[in-house]
Design a protein around this motif. Structure first.
Motif, mmCIF file in Angstrom:
data_model
loop_
_atom_site.group_PDB
_atom_site.id
_atom_site.type_symbol
_atom_site.label_atom_id
_atom_site.label_comp_id
_atom_site.label_asym_id
_atom_site.label_seq_id
_atom_site.Cartn_x
_atom_site.Cartn_y
_atom_site.Cartn_z
ATOM 1 N N ALA A 137 0.546 -1.173 0.037
ATOM 2 C CA ALA A 137 -0.094 0.268 -0.096
ATOM 3 C C ALA A 137 0.819 1.162 -0.345
ATOM 4 C CB ALA A 137 -1.179 -0.235 1.552
ATOM 5 N N LYS A 144 2.497 1.866 -3.199
ATOM 6 C CA LYS A 144 1.318 2.019 -4.718
ATOM 7 C C LYS A 144 1.532 3.399 -4.010
ATOM 8 C CE LYS A 144 -0.779 -0.852 -6.699
ATOM 9 N NZ LYS A 144 -0.713 -0.615 -7.842
ATOM 10 N N ASP A 183 -1.903 -4.974 -2.748
ATOM 11 C CA ASP A 183 -2.495 -4.542 -3.337
ATOM 12 C C ASP A 183 -1.288 -4.888 -4.291
ATOM 13 O OD1 ASP A 183 -3.390 -3.541 -5.808
ATOM 14 O OD2 ASP A 183 -3.471 -1.159 -5.161
ATOM 15 N N ASP A 196 1.295 -6.019 -7.673
ATOM 16 C CA ASP A 196 0.776 -6.018 -8.959
ATOM 17 C C ASP A 196 1.236 -7.307 -9.906
ATOM 18 O OD1 ASP A 196 0.743 -2.764 -9.719
ATOM 19 O OD2 ASP A 196 2.525 -2.775 -8.482
ATOM 20 N N THR A 207 -8.328 -9.899 -2.987
ATOM 21 C CA THR A 207 -8.884 -8.774 -3.169
ATOM 22 C C THR A 207 -9.098 -8.994 -4.853
ATOM 23 O OG1 THR A 207 -8.306 -7.982 -0.956
ATOM 24 C CG2 THR A 207 -8.477 -6.178 -3.009
ATOM 25 N N LYS A 208 -8.341 -9.089 -5.319
ATOM 26 C CA LYS A 208 -8.526 -9.064 -6.387
ATOM 27 C C LYS A 208 -7.053 -9.638 -7.556
ATOM 28 C CE LYS A 208 -4.240 -5.975 -6.778
ATOM 29 N NZ LYS A 208 -3.384 -5.134 -8.156
#
Length: 368
Positions: A123, A126, A143, A145, A321-322
């Motif tokens: 985080a 980012k 988060d 990549d 989350t993703k």
């Protein structure tokens, strides 16, 4: 969590409990004091890469294998890099990440100590326009990549199948030593081997002596835990599912201290110690993960990102989350019967190391 790419896997969720930090927190080089760095004049890169290793205790691979291969890859590409080691200290790793960003790193190659601290590092990166690659360990609900690792459920599956093969058809009392509860990989390994060995427990062919996780992959804690298992079972343990070579060696050491017979023990990482234990007959198998391939794949992605390019990868994984673009390498099982197939690989122990001293005669018997 779902893996997407050449095949579909459902990955288990991991506990996010905080690991207990240890005192050592410096970066590692040959003197365990300074970070290693590399640069090349005329580099076309737009930024540098910072590698954040977790410790030296959970596995010898981080310093003896990953560090030199990553450094070599960055040097060859003319990309400036730094490599530091948090030695198990989450706060130190966060500080190392912040310092790297302050010093101009545009890419972090992160082996997290747990998903909570890893997500915080991602985080922060980012927010400052810095890319993060999860290396070997996925950061849950983070988060990052990109992600580069092995098929870690397959690693566990190979361990489970290995123990089944080593024990054969005999009725057996089996102990399970899992990896750290804060490492998502340990959760995936367990899912893989539980899918195999639980069938043996459910059928009554095997009896489960105990099933415990080892905090921080700490080998000394593993020794204590396994000694307690032996005490509980009145020394009657016929096989050990150990999640890596270090935990396996802890179990082997406890058995030897009590002058108990050799029993099948699993492992992972194909460390020198693990392979020597296989040659000696103390360990029945390990899992070889071609770390050079993993390191080269991660370096390739990091170099592309540092140069402002978009890397190509083979699949993706959902971190809770993703979907994270991902590159996966394949693990293989190693037993006494196929050690010779991997001699000469750049990240596999060398024959002269494996067969040193009293193991020379055993190597001769195996045709090494």
């Amino acid at each position: 969590m779902k893996f997407k790419g050449r095949k579909q896997l459902v990955l288990g969720a991991a506990a996010l409990a905080l690991a207990v930090p240890v005192a050592a927190c410096g970066s590692d080089n040959s003197d365990k004091g300074d970070s290693s760095s590399s640069s090349s004049s005329g580099s076309k890169s737009k930024g540098s890469v910072a590698v954040l290793l977790p410790d030296s205790k959970s596995s010898t691979r981080w310093e003896t294998v990953d560090r030199p291969f990553l450094k070599k890859a960055f040097d060859a590409a003319g990309v400036k890099s730094t490599i530091t080691n948090a030695e198990g200290d989450k706060s130190a790793q966060q500080q190392q990440a912040e310092q790297a960003i302050t010093n101009g790193a545009k890419v972090l190659l992160l082996v997290n100590l747990d998903s909570g601290s890893g997500a915080a590092i991602a985080a922060n990166a980012k927010s400052q326009g810095v890319k993060v690659i999860d290396y070997d360990r996925l950061t849950l609900k983070g988060d990052s990549d990109y992600y580069v690792s092995f098929d870690n459920e397959k690693v566990g599956q190979l361990q489970g199948e290995g123990l089944v093969n080593c024990l054969g058809d005999k009725k057996a009392a089996v102990a399970v030593l899992n990896g750290s509860p804060t490492d998502n990989n340990a959760t995936l390994f367990k899912k893989g081997y539980d899918g195999v060995i639980n069938q043996k427990f459910d059928s009554g062919d095997w009896t489960k002596v105990d099933d415990q996780s080892v905090p921080d992959w700490d080998n000394q804690k593993a020794l204590t835990i396994f000694e307690q298992m032996l005490q509980k079972a009145n020394n009657k343990i016929d096989g050990v599912l150990a999640a890596n070579d270090g935990l396996g060696n802890a179990a082997i050491s406890a058995l030897k201290q009590r002058k108990l017979p050799q029993v099948p023990v699993t492992g992972q990482d194909a460390t020198l110690q693990g392979v020597q234990n296989i040659v000696a007959g103390d360990q029945c198998m390990t899992v070889y993960k071609a770390i050079k391939k993993e390191a080269d794949a991660a370096a390739k992605i990091a170099i592309a990102l540092a140069k402002g390019e978009t890397p190509e990868v083979s699949g993706s994984i959902n971190n809770g989350t993703k979907d994270v673009p991902s590159q996966f390498e394949e693990p293989v099982a190693v037993t006494k019967d196929n050690i010779k197939d991997y001699l000469g690989e750049p990240d596999f122990p060398k024959k002269e190391e494996i067969c040193a001293g009293k193991l020379a005669a055993e190597c001769d018997k195996l045709g090494l």
